[in-house]
Design an enzyme around this catalytic site. Structure first.
Site, PDB file in Angstrom:
ATOM      1  N   ASP A  88      31.076  49.054  33.554  1.00  0.00           N
ATOM      2  CA  ASP A  88      31.002  48.033  34.818  1.00  0.00           C
ATOM      3  C   ASP A  88      31.532  48.870  36.224  1.00  0.00           C
ATOM      4  OD1 ASP A  88      31.129  45.164  35.506  1.00  0.00           O
ATOM      5  OD2 ASP A  88      32.997  45.891  36.383  1.00  0.00           O
ATOM      6  N   TYR A 147      34.709  49.289  44.366  1.00  0.00           N
ATOM      7  CA  TYR A 147      35.611  50.586  43.377  1.00  0.00           C
ATOM      8  C   TYR A 147      35.490  51.743  43.989  1.00  0.00           C
ATOM      9  CZ  TYR A 147      35.372  46.513  39.976  1.00  0.00           C
ATOM     10  OH  TYR A 147      35.346  45.257  39.330  1.00  0.00           O
ATOM     11  N   LYS A 197      28.030  45.843  41.791  1.00  0.00           N
ATOM     12  CA  LYS A 197      28.362  44.650  42.459  1.00  0.00           C
ATOM     13  C   LYS A 197      28.145  44.787  43.967  1.00  0.00           C
ATOM     14  CE  LYS A 197      31.847  43.829  39.053  1.00  0.00           C
ATOM     15  NZ  LYS A 197      32.459  45.021  38.430  1.00  0.00           N
ATOM     16  N   HIS A 216      30.013  40.209  44.176  1.00  0.00           N
ATOM     17  CA  HIS A 216      31.438  40.519  43.713  1.00  0.00           C
ATOM     18  C   HIS A 216      32.330  39.364  43.770  1.00  0.00           C
ATOM     19  CE1 HIS A 216      33.977  44.072  43.042  1.00  0.00           C
ATOM     20  NE2 HIS A 216      34.684  43.183  42.185  1.00  0.00           N
ATOM     21  N   SER A 258      30.405  36.991  40.494  1.00  0.00           N
ATOM     22  CA  SER A 258      31.594  37.383  39.836  1.00  0.00           C
ATOM     23  C   SER A 258      32.610  36.477  40.712  1.00  0.00           C
ATOM     24  CB  SER A 258      32.016  38.595  39.946  1.00  0.00           C
ATOM     25  OG  SER A 258      32.905  39.198  39.376  1.00  0.00           O
ATOM     26  N   ASN A 270      40.827  49.785  21.640  1.00  0.00           N
ATOM     27  CA  ASN A 270      40.077  48.569  22.497  1.00  0.00           C
ATOM     28  C   ASN A 270      39.008  47.878  22.123  1.00  0.00           C
ATOM     29  OD1 ASN A 270      42.554  48.684  24.229  1.00  0.00           O
ATOM     30  ND2 ASN A 270      41.574  49.638  25.975  1.00  0.00           N
TER      31      ASN A 270
HETATM   32  P1  A2P Z   1      45.169  53.024  31.482  1.00  0.00           P
HETATM   33  O1  A2P Z   1      43.882  53.213  32.022  1.00  0.00           O
HETATM   34  O2  A2P Z   1      46.112  54.066  31.742  1.00  0.00           O
HETATM   35  O3  A2P Z   1      45.100  53.379  29.819  1.00  0.00           O
HETATM   36  P2  A2P Z   1      42.860  45.566  32.222  1.00  0.00           P
HETATM   37  O4  A2P Z   1      41.717  45.915  31.474  1.00  0.00           O
HETATM   38  O5  A2P Z   1      43.080  44.081  31.960  1.00  0.00           O
HETATM   39  O6  A2P Z   1      42.329  45.536  33.750  1.00  0.00           O
HETATM   40  O7  A2P Z   1      43.870  46.202  31.952  1.00  0.00           O
HETATM   41  C1  A2P Z   1      44.147  47.830  32.404  1.00  0.00           C
HETATM   42  C2  A2P Z   1      45.450  48.304  32.367  1.00  0.00           C
HETATM   43  O8  A2P Z   1      45.816  48.240  31.042  1.00  0.00           O
HETATM   44  C3  A2P Z   1      45.579  49.876  32.629  1.00  0.00           C
HETATM   45  O9  A2P Z   1      46.702  49.916  33.192  1.00  0.00           O
HETATM   46  C4  A2P Z   1      45.402  50.458  31.367  1.00  0.00           C
HETATM   47  O10 A2P Z   1      46.010  51.695  31.589  1.00  0.00           O
HETATM   48  C5  A2P Z   1      46.053  49.511  30.446  1.00  0.00           C
HETATM   49  N1  A2P Z   1      45.510  49.861  29.020  1.00  0.00           N
HETATM   50  C6  A2P Z   1      44.227  49.548  28.771  1.00  0.00           C
HETATM   51  N2  A2P Z   1      44.305  49.950  27.516  1.00  0.00           N
HETATM   52  C7  A2P Z   1      45.410  49.667  26.834  1.00  0.00           C
HETATM   53  C8  A2P Z   1      45.874  49.717  25.536  1.00  0.00           C
HETATM   54  N3  A2P Z   1      45.256  49.674  24.592  1.00  0.00           N
HETATM   55  N4  A2P Z   1      47.263  49.685  25.220  1.00  0.00           N
HETATM   56  C9  A2P Z   1      48.044  49.629  26.378  1.00  0.00           C
HETATM   57  N5  A2P Z   1      47.632  49.815  27.802  1.00  0.00           N
HETATM   58  C10 A2P Z   1      46.326  49.634  28.016  1.00  0.00           C
END
Ligand code: A2P
Length: 274
Positions: free
Chosen positions: A46, A51, A76, A109, A147, A248
């Site tokens: 995405d 961005y 977007k 967007h 969005s 994730n």
């Molecule tokens: P990073 O990119 O340094 O891994 P969202 O998806 O809600 O926008 O959140 C993104 C934020 O969460 C980013 O700062 C990312 O940091 C962090 N992040 C993504 N996955 C994890 C994870 N599994 N554990 C901790 N922080 C995470």
């Protein structure tokens, strides 16, 4: 989990999990993150004109040598563009930046420019939507949507739409359950796609999230992502770290009914836990 797919109302399918790239710096950081995500097995990326990282996304996809048809790419329309011709031109610029002949999903967007959140652009959104319909009929976007649109914003578009939006991408996370928009979109057959499922990282420290993650033997990130899937949404966690991309995607567990009810009741600005 990376192979699981959802079906949109026009029978296009999309992987349930995608890589969000909001707040990823353009150029090499985005390029490497997308390469890592594709190597991890992500097939849904995405991005957005806003961005400023479409070029890095497109280059990473090209260099991965993964067949384009195996990927689902969303971009977007910049939030301030609210004219028919402006939207067509911006779409062409996005395709050029991505260096792709088509995208899988093209979204307006936001209903208002980021510089004037909440302002009324009903007429402009109708103009932009007509452009998205033209793009859809040209085959250069396999699906179209919106969005950050509220039910009222979608009703405005539906007053003239020939194509009902296929998706609405919204900020959906524990603490911001978005019940009204989710229920409205379900009723209309509009797929919800959750951006910022971790509340940009802030919800990772939320005491309820930490406690419940422990109960399921998962990480707070996994609980948060699973919550969005249990709500029927596709989900776009953002990370620039490959070990987190793997974490994730390991969300093949269920949150039971009682715990979902508790999470659904929870309304809290997660930023206070930072
Ligand atoms: P990073 O990119 O340094 O891994 P969202 O998806 O809600 O926008 O959140 C993104 C934020 O969460 C980013 O700062 C990312 O940091 C962090 N992040 C993504 N996955 C994890 C994870 N599994 N554990 C901790 N922080 C995470």
């Amino acid at each position: 989990m990376l192979e699981k797919r959802l079906t949109l109302s026009n029978d296009t399918t999309l992987p349930l999990l995608g890589l969000g790239t909001w707040q990823m710096p353009p150029g090499e950081v985005t390029y490497q993150a997308v390469r890592d995500a594709l190597a991890t097995g992500y097939r849904h990326i995405d991005t957005a004109e806003g961005y400023q990282n479409e070029e890095g996304v497109g280059r990473a996809i090209k260099d991965s040598k993964i067949p384009r048809e195996d990927l689902f790419v969303t971009t977007k329309l910049e939030s301030h563009i609210k004219t028919y011709q402006g939207a067509l031109d911006a779409f062409d610029a996005s395709l050029k930046a991505l260096d792709m002949p088509y995208v899988d999903l093209f979204l307006i967007h936001a209903p208002w420019p980021w510089s004037d959140i909440g302002s009324n652009h009903d007429a402009g959104n109708i103009e932009a939507w007509k452009a998205l319909e033209t793009i859809y009929h040209s085959g250069k976007a396999k699906a179209i949507g919106v969005s950050n649109f509220s039910p009222r914003d979608i009703d405005n578009i539906l007053s003239v739409a020939q194509v009902v939006p296929h998706a609405n991408q919204i900020g959906l996370f524990v603490g911001n359950p978005q019940h009204e928009t989710v229920e409205y979109c379900e009723e209309k057959g509009i797929q919800i796609i959750a951006y910022s499922p971790l509340a940009i990282g802030y919800a990772l420290k939320d005491p309820l999230v930490v406690k419940m993650a422990k109960k399921y033997g998962v990480t707070p990130a996994q609980l948060l992502i699973r919550y969005t899937l249990e709500r029927g949404a596709a989900s776009l966690p953002k990370s620039t770290h490959q070990h987190r991309m793997e974490e994730n995607a390991a969300v093949d567990f269920r949150i039971d009914k009682a715990d979902m009810a508790e999470l659904n009741r929870y309304e809290n600005d997660p930023r206070q836990f930072n």
